[in-house]
Structures are given as structure tokens and as C-alpha cells.
Design a protein around this motif. Structure first.
Motif, PDB file in Angstrom:
ATOM      1  N   VAL A  55       0.853  -1.183   0.000  1.00  0.00           N
ATOM      2  CA  VAL A  55       0.000   0.000   0.000  1.00  0.00           C
ATOM      3  C   VAL A  55       0.888   1.232   0.000  1.00  0.00           C
ATOM      4  O   VAL A  55       1.810   1.344   0.806  1.00  0.00           O
ATOM      5  CB  VAL A  55      -0.913   0.049   1.250  1.00  0.00           C
ATOM      6  N   SER A  56       0.596   2.155  -0.887  1.00  0.00           N
ATOM      7  CA  SER A  56       1.260   3.461  -0.890  1.00  0.00           C
ATOM      8  C   SER A  56       0.189   4.495  -0.560  1.00  0.00           C
ATOM      9  O   SER A  56      -0.775   4.663  -1.316  1.00  0.00           O
ATOM     10  CB  SER A  56       1.880   3.760  -2.255  1.00  0.00           C
ATOM     11  N   TYR A  57       0.351   5.152   0.578  1.00  0.00           N
ATOM     12  CA  TYR A  57      -0.604   6.164   1.021  1.00  0.00           C
ATOM     13  C   TYR A  57      -0.197   7.502   0.404  1.00  0.00           C
ATOM     14  O   TYR A  57       0.930   7.947   0.576  1.00  0.00           O
ATOM     15  CB  TYR A  57      -0.612   6.253   2.550  1.00  0.00           C
ATOM     16  N   ARG A  58      -1.122   8.122  -0.304  1.00  0.00           N
ATOM     17  CA  ARG A  58      -0.812   9.340  -1.058  1.00  0.00           C
ATOM     18  C   ARG A  58      -1.395  10.604  -0.434  1.00  0.00           C
ATOM     19  O   ARG A  58      -0.816  11.675  -0.560  1.00  0.00           O
ATOM     20  CB  ARG A  58      -1.314   9.212  -2.501  1.00  0.00           C
ATOM     21  N   ARG A  59      -2.585  10.499   0.159  1.00  0.00           N
ATOM     22  CA  ARG A  59      -3.187  11.652   0.825  1.00  0.00           C
ATOM     23  C   ARG A  59      -4.125  11.126   1.898  1.00  0.00           C
ATOM     24  O   ARG A  59      -4.667  10.038   1.778  1.00  0.00           O
ATOM     25  CB  ARG A  59      -3.903  12.568  -0.156  1.00  0.00           C
ATOM     26  N   GLU A  60      -4.303  11.929   2.923  1.00  0.00           N
ATOM     27  CA  GLU A  60      -5.175  11.484   4.007  1.00  0.00           C
ATOM     28  C   GLU A  60      -6.641  11.596   3.613  1.00  0.00           C
ATOM     29  O   GLU A  60      -7.017  12.419   2.774  1.00  0.00           O
ATOM     30  CB  GLU A  60      -4.904  12.287   5.282  1.00  0.00           C
ATOM     31  N   LEU A  61      -7.422  10.730   4.206  1.00  0.00           N
ATOM     32  CA  LEU A  61      -8.867  10.771   4.053  1.00  0.00           C
ATOM     33  C   LEU A  61      -9.466  11.024   5.424  1.00  0.00           C
ATOM     34  O   LEU A  61      -8.968  10.513   6.427  1.00  0.00           O
ATOM     35  CB  LEU A  61      -9.390   9.444   3.488  1.00  0.00           C
ATOM     36  N   ARG A  62     -10.530  11.808   5.457  1.00  0.00           N
ATOM     37  CA  ARG A  62     -11.191  12.153   6.718  1.00  0.00           C
ATOM     38  C   ARG A  62     -12.651  11.718   6.682  1.00  0.00           C
ATOM     39  O   ARG A  62     -13.207  11.471   5.615  1.00  0.00           O
ATOM     40  CB  ARG A  62     -11.088  13.652   6.964  1.00  0.00           C
ATOM     41  N   ALA A  63     -13.257  11.626   7.856  1.00  0.00           N
ATOM     42  CA  ALA A  63     -14.659  11.233   7.956  1.00  0.00           C
ATOM     43  C   ALA A  63     -15.512  12.097   7.029  1.00  0.00           C
ATOM     44  O   ALA A  63     -15.332  13.316   6.955  1.00  0.00           O
ATOM     45  CB  ALA A  63     -15.143  11.365   9.402  1.00  0.00           C
ATOM     46  N   GLY A  64     -16.390  11.437   6.300  1.00  0.00           N
ATOM     47  CA  GLY A  64     -17.273  12.127   5.366  1.00  0.00           C
ATOM     48  C   GLY A  64     -16.759  12.164   3.946  1.00  0.00           C
ATOM     49  O   GLY A  64     -17.537  12.423   3.020  1.00  0.00           O
ATOM     50  N   ASP A  65     -15.461  11.911   3.741  1.00  0.00           N
ATOM     51  CA  ASP A  65     -14.921  11.880   2.379  1.00  0.00           C
ATOM     52  C   ASP A  65     -15.553  10.725   1.604  1.00  0.00           C
ATOM     53  O   ASP A  65     -15.755   9.634   2.145  1.00  0.00           O
ATOM     54  CB  ASP A  65     -13.394  11.702   2.379  1.00  0.00           C
ATOM     55  N   GLU A  66     -15.852  10.984   0.344  1.00  0.00           N
ATOM     56  CA  GLU A  66     -16.374   9.961  -0.551  1.00  0.00           C
ATOM     57  C   GLU A  66     -15.220   9.452  -1.405  1.00  0.00           C
ATOM     58  O   GLU A  66     -14.423  10.256  -1.904  1.00  0.00           O
ATOM     59  CB  GLU A  66     -17.452  10.545  -1.466  1.00  0.00           C
ATOM     60  N   VAL A  67     -15.137   8.124  -1.571  1.00  0.00           N
ATOM     61  CA  VAL A  67     -14.060   7.544  -2.369  1.00  0.00           C
ATOM     62  C   VAL A  67     -14.594   6.467  -3.305  1.00  0.00           C
ATOM     63  O   VAL A  67     -15.652   5.897  -3.073  1.00  0.00           O
ATOM     64  CB  VAL A  67     -12.943   6.937  -1.486  1.00  0.00           C
ATOM     65  N   THR A  68     -13.833   6.211  -4.351  1.00  0.00           N
ATOM     66  CA  THR A  68     -14.062   5.074  -5.229  1.00  0.00           C
ATOM     67  C   THR A  68     -12.807   4.215  -5.197  1.00  0.00           C
ATOM     68  O   THR A  68     -11.708   4.721  -4.937  1.00  0.00           O
ATOM     69  CB  THR A  68     -14.353   5.505  -6.682  1.00  0.00           C
TER      70      THR A  68
END
Length: 136
Positions: A55-68
């Protein structure tokens, strides 16, 4: 998928282990889109296995963010007829890359506890629509 508050860590961003859960969910959704359900797969005597993940983490995600989460198979892994590589990207709705995941996997014969010789052919045989798997 929507990042849920309970999936975040003390820094307020998505816990690192949840990225892998999102990837797993996307893989099962893709199999389902191909017409392969987990119970049917097990009844046929096979199941997917993950042998390695990066896994390469590129940017943080926070509660409420929508992802695909995307999935792209490479069926011809050099030097092995038993393995496949899977590339996945987790992106925000505006297209920003949050993480990319590379997995090495196979399909296990559940009775023999050994990898089947051609995982693509095995899954193609179970699928009602092999196109989502790149096997059409």
C-alpha cells in the motif's frame, strides 16, 4: 464508499488498515459484478487468496470523504501460471489519489489447499460475465 467516523484514528484520518478493507470490499464487489458470489465460489471448491500486498498512502482521508476504489487485474504474471497481480486505486470524488494498492494473489483449491494452475481460467469458468475481470 463514504469514510465513517469510527474508521478514523487519533489524527482524524482514515486508519491505515481500513484502506485494505476498502480494497477487499471492492474486490468482492467486482467478483459479484462478474456473477461470482462468495457462496457459489466456495461450493465449487475454490477461493481467492492474497499472498502479498503493498500500500502506498498518497493523501489522508477524513470522515465524510467519498471515495471510489478501482480494480485492474494482470493475469499473466511472469514466471508463474498460478498467480495474478491486482492494481487498485482509492480516489476521492474529485479524482485525487489517496492510496494505491498492489496485490499478488491466486485462487486456492480448498480441498487440496494448493493454488489452481490457471486462476483466470478458473474465475472465467465461474463468471456469468467475465468482462469486469478483464477475462472477456
Amino acid at each position: 464508499m463514504t469514510v465513517r467516523g469510527y474508521e478514523t484514528d487519533t489524527q482524524g484520518h482514515l486508519n491505515q488498515s481500513v484502506y485494505l478493507q476498502y480494497a477487499e470490499h471492492a474486490r468482492w464487489s467486482l467478483l459479484s459484478a462478474a456473477g461470482i458470489e462468495q457462496a457459489e465460489m466456495v461450493a465449487s471448491g475454490v477461493g481467492p487468496v492474497v499472498l502479498e500486498q503493498t500500500v502506498s498512502y498518497r493523501r489522508e482521508l477524513r470522515a465524510g470523504d467519498e471515495v471510489t476504489v478501482s480494480c485492474c487485474f494482470e493475469w499473466d504474471v511472469p514466471g508463474s501460471g498460478k498467480l495474478f497481480r491486482l492494481y487498485q486505486a482509492i480516489r476521492t470524488t474529485n479524482g485525487a489519489l489517496a492510496a494505491d494498492i498492489t496485490s499478488l494473489g491466486g485462487v486456492m483449491d480448498l480441498a487440496r489447499r494448493r493454488l489452481v494452475p490457471d486462476p483466470g481460467a478458473t474465475l472465467r469458468g465461474l463468471a456469468t460475465d467475465p468482462a469486469p475481470l478483464g477475462l472477456a
